[in-house]
Motif scaffolding. Structure first.
Motif, PDB file in Angstrom:
ATOM      1  N   GLU A  66      26.647  -8.780   0.552  1.00 49.92           N
ATOM      2  CA  GLU A  66      26.291  -8.794  -0.866  1.00 49.92           C
ATOM      3  C   GLU A  66      26.004 -10.215  -1.336  1.00 49.92           C
ATOM      4  O   GLU A  66      25.183 -10.425  -2.220  1.00 49.92           O
ATOM      5  N   ARG A  67      26.632 -11.204  -0.727  1.00 49.18           N
ATOM      6  CA  ARG A  67      26.433 -12.615  -1.097  1.00 49.18           C
ATOM      7  C   ARG A  67      25.132 -13.181  -0.550  1.00 49.18           C
ATOM      8  O   ARG A  67      24.520 -14.024  -1.162  1.00 49.18           O
ATOM      9  N   GLY A  68      24.758 -12.774   0.660  1.00 45.59           N
ATOM     10  CA  GLY A  68      23.558 -13.329   1.270  1.00 45.59           C
ATOM     11  C   GLY A  68      23.504 -13.065   2.756  1.00 45.59           C
ATOM     12  O   GLY A  68      24.096 -12.119   3.268  1.00 45.59           O
ATOM     13  N   ILE A  69      22.802 -13.949   3.460  1.00 42.65           N
ATOM     14  CA  ILE A  69      22.594 -13.819   4.897  1.00 42.65           C
ATOM     15  C   ILE A  69      23.257 -15.009   5.568  1.00 42.65           C
ATOM     16  O   ILE A  69      22.974 -16.160   5.218  1.00 42.65           O
ATOM     17  N   SER A  70      24.113 -14.741   6.523  1.00 46.70           N
ATOM     18  CA  SER A  70      24.783 -15.807   7.250  1.00 46.70           C
ATOM     19  C   SER A  70      24.423 -15.690   8.721  1.00 46.70           C
ATOM     20  O   SER A  70      24.549 -14.624   9.311  1.00 46.70           O
ATOM     21  N   VAL A  71      23.949 -16.790   9.284  1.00 48.41           N
ATOM     22  CA  VAL A  71      23.580 -16.823  10.693  1.00 48.41           C
ATOM     23  C   VAL A  71      24.366 -17.965  11.338  1.00 48.41           C
ATOM     24  O   VAL A  71      23.887 -19.080  11.425  1.00 48.41           O
ATOM     25  N   PRO A  72      25.611 -17.688  11.770  1.00 46.27           N
ATOM     26  CA  PRO A  72      26.471 -18.752  12.281  1.00 46.27           C
ATOM     27  C   PRO A  72      25.940 -19.470  13.512  1.00 46.27           C
ATOM     28  O   PRO A  72      26.174 -20.647  13.681  1.00 46.27           O
ATOM     29  N   ALA A  77      19.529 -22.589   9.692  1.00 49.17           N
ATOM     30  CA  ALA A  77      19.851 -21.725   8.562  1.00 49.17           C
ATOM     31  C   ALA A  77      21.226 -21.116   8.781  1.00 49.17           C
ATOM     32  O   ALA A  77      21.405 -20.281   9.642  1.00 49.17           O
ATOM     33  N   THR A  78      22.201 -21.559   8.029  1.00 52.36           N
ATOM     34  CA  THR A  78      23.541 -21.038   8.225  1.00 52.36           C
ATOM     35  C   THR A  78      23.892 -20.013   7.160  1.00 52.36           C
ATOM     36  O   THR A  78      24.131 -18.869   7.480  1.00 52.36           O
ATOM     37  N   ASP A  79      23.937 -20.425   5.930  1.00 51.28           N
ATOM     38  CA  ASP A  79      24.271 -19.511   4.844  1.00 51.28           C
ATOM     39  C   ASP A  79      23.146 -19.517   3.817  1.00 51.28           C
ATOM     40  O   ASP A  79      22.873 -20.548   3.197  1.00 51.28           O
ATOM     41  N   LEU A  80      22.510 -18.378   3.665  1.00 48.16           N
ATOM     42  CA  LEU A  80      21.418 -18.242   2.706  1.00 48.16           C
ATOM     43  C   LEU A  80      21.844 -17.243   1.638  1.00 48.16           C
ATOM     44  O   LEU A  80      21.973 -16.061   1.922  1.00 48.16           O
ATOM     45  N   GLU A  81      22.100 -17.738   0.450  1.00 47.16           N
ATOM     46  CA  GLU A  81      22.455 -16.832  -0.636  1.00 47.16           C
ATOM     47  C   GLU A  81      21.202 -16.113  -1.106  1.00 47.16           C
ATOM     48  O   GLU A  81      20.093 -16.642  -1.028  1.00 47.16           O
ATOM     49  N   TRP A  82      21.390 -14.898  -1.620  1.00 46.46           N
ATOM     50  CA  TRP A  82      20.244 -14.095  -2.052  1.00 46.46           C
ATOM     51  C   TRP A  82      19.426 -14.817  -3.112  1.00 46.46           C
ATOM     52  O   TRP A  82      18.217 -14.617  -3.206  1.00 46.46           O
ATOM     53  N   ASP A 131      14.472  -7.276   3.830  1.00 49.25           N
ATOM     54  CA  ASP A 131      13.444  -7.115   2.797  1.00 49.25           C
ATOM     55  C   ASP A 131      13.892  -6.126   1.722  1.00 49.25           C
ATOM     56  O   ASP A 131      13.721  -6.373   0.527  1.00 49.25           O
ATOM     57  N   PHE A 132      14.467  -5.001   2.127  1.00 53.96           N
ATOM     58  CA  PHE A 132      14.891  -3.972   1.172  1.00 53.96           C
ATOM     59  C   PHE A 132      15.924  -4.529   0.194  1.00 53.96           C
ATOM     60  O   PHE A 132      15.797  -4.368  -1.024  1.00 53.96           O
ATOM     61  N   TYR A 133      16.957  -5.191   0.720  1.00 50.76           N
ATOM     62  CA  TYR A 133      18.012  -5.685  -0.163  1.00 50.76           C
ATOM     63  C   TYR A 133      17.580  -6.924  -0.944  1.00 50.76           C
ATOM     64  O   TYR A 133      18.175  -7.238  -1.976  1.00 50.76           O
ATOM     65  N   HIS A 134      16.539  -7.601  -0.494  1.00 50.34           N
ATOM     66  CA  HIS A 134      15.940  -8.662  -1.317  1.00 50.34           C
ATOM     67  C   HIS A 134      15.239  -8.036  -2.521  1.00 50.34           C
ATOM     68  O   HIS A 134      15.371  -8.510  -3.643  1.00 50.34           O
ATOM     69  N   ARG A 135      14.513  -6.941  -2.293  1.00 46.71           N
ATOM     70  CA  ARG A 135      13.777  -6.274  -3.371  1.00 46.71           C
ATOM     71  C   ARG A 135      14.673  -5.444  -4.286  1.00 46.71           C
ATOM     72  O   ARG A 135      14.289  -5.140  -5.415  1.00 46.71           O
ATOM     73  N   HIS A 136      15.856  -5.077  -3.814  1.00 43.56           N
ATOM     74  CA  HIS A 136      16.759  -4.219  -4.602  1.00 43.56           C
ATOM     75  C   HIS A 136      18.130  -4.877  -4.746  1.00 43.56           C
ATOM     76  O   HIS A 136      19.120  -4.426  -4.144  1.00 43.56           O
TER      77      HIS A 136
END
Length: 165
Positions: A66-72, A77-82, A131-136
């Motif tokens: 819910e916070r964003g995308i984390s790619v440890p 790119a480590t933590d990308l908030e929405w 993409d879906f959760y970016h748009r919604h």
């Protein structure tokens, strides 16, 4: 995971065997013979360490929450908030030195690109999920429950214009 553990174990056994003179290497250069055991030992430790991290679940490849995308494990790119995600689109890598399928979450910013083909869902499903959760944004709370699994199964993440008929 099994092949990684097997290779790591083999490298460690080779290093120990070479140091105990159980394994004999015959090369043209004696300095190279002395180099193989420590290199094999380090490689074995790295492979076994990776296997332990994967087996214990400490090495999540990507977390979409819910916070964003984390790619440890990603270098850049480590933590990308929405809030910083402006658009989700595939990245053309033709002529690029990178392998795999990549998506951009902020076009024009190379450091905010994510490799999606290494996901257990696969590249296309990971693309459509993000993409879906970016748009919604109103539905992002689903990412903590089972609704996202239902959406993956029924194909509702993909806009109807892009679905195979």
């Amino acid at each position: 995971m099994v092949s990684t553990a097997t290779f790591g174990s083999g490298a460690l056994l080779f290093a120990v065997g070479a140091w105990r003179d159980a394994v004999h290497i015959s090369l043209a250069s004696e300095s190279a013979e002395n180099l193989y055991p420590p290199v094999a030992f380090v490689v074995g430790i790295l492979y076994i360490g990776h296997t332990v991290r994967v087996a214990s679940g400490d090495s999540a490849w990507m977390v979409v929450s819910e916070r964003g995308i984390s790619v440890p494990s990603h270098r850049t790119a480590t933590d990308l908030e929405w809030g910083i995600v402006t658009e989700v689109r595939p990245v053309l890598t033709k002529g690029d030195k990178r392998n795999g399928a990549w998506i951009s979450v902020r076009p024009g910013e190379r450091y905010e690109q994510i490799r999606v083909d290494e996901s257990c869902l696969g590249g296309p499903a990971t693309f459509w999920l993000i993409d879906f959760y970016h748009r919604h944004p109103e539905l992002r709370a689903e990412l903590g429950g089972t609704a996202v699994i239902r959406r993956l199964r029924d194909g509702s993440l993909v806009p109807s214009a892009h679905r195979d008929v």
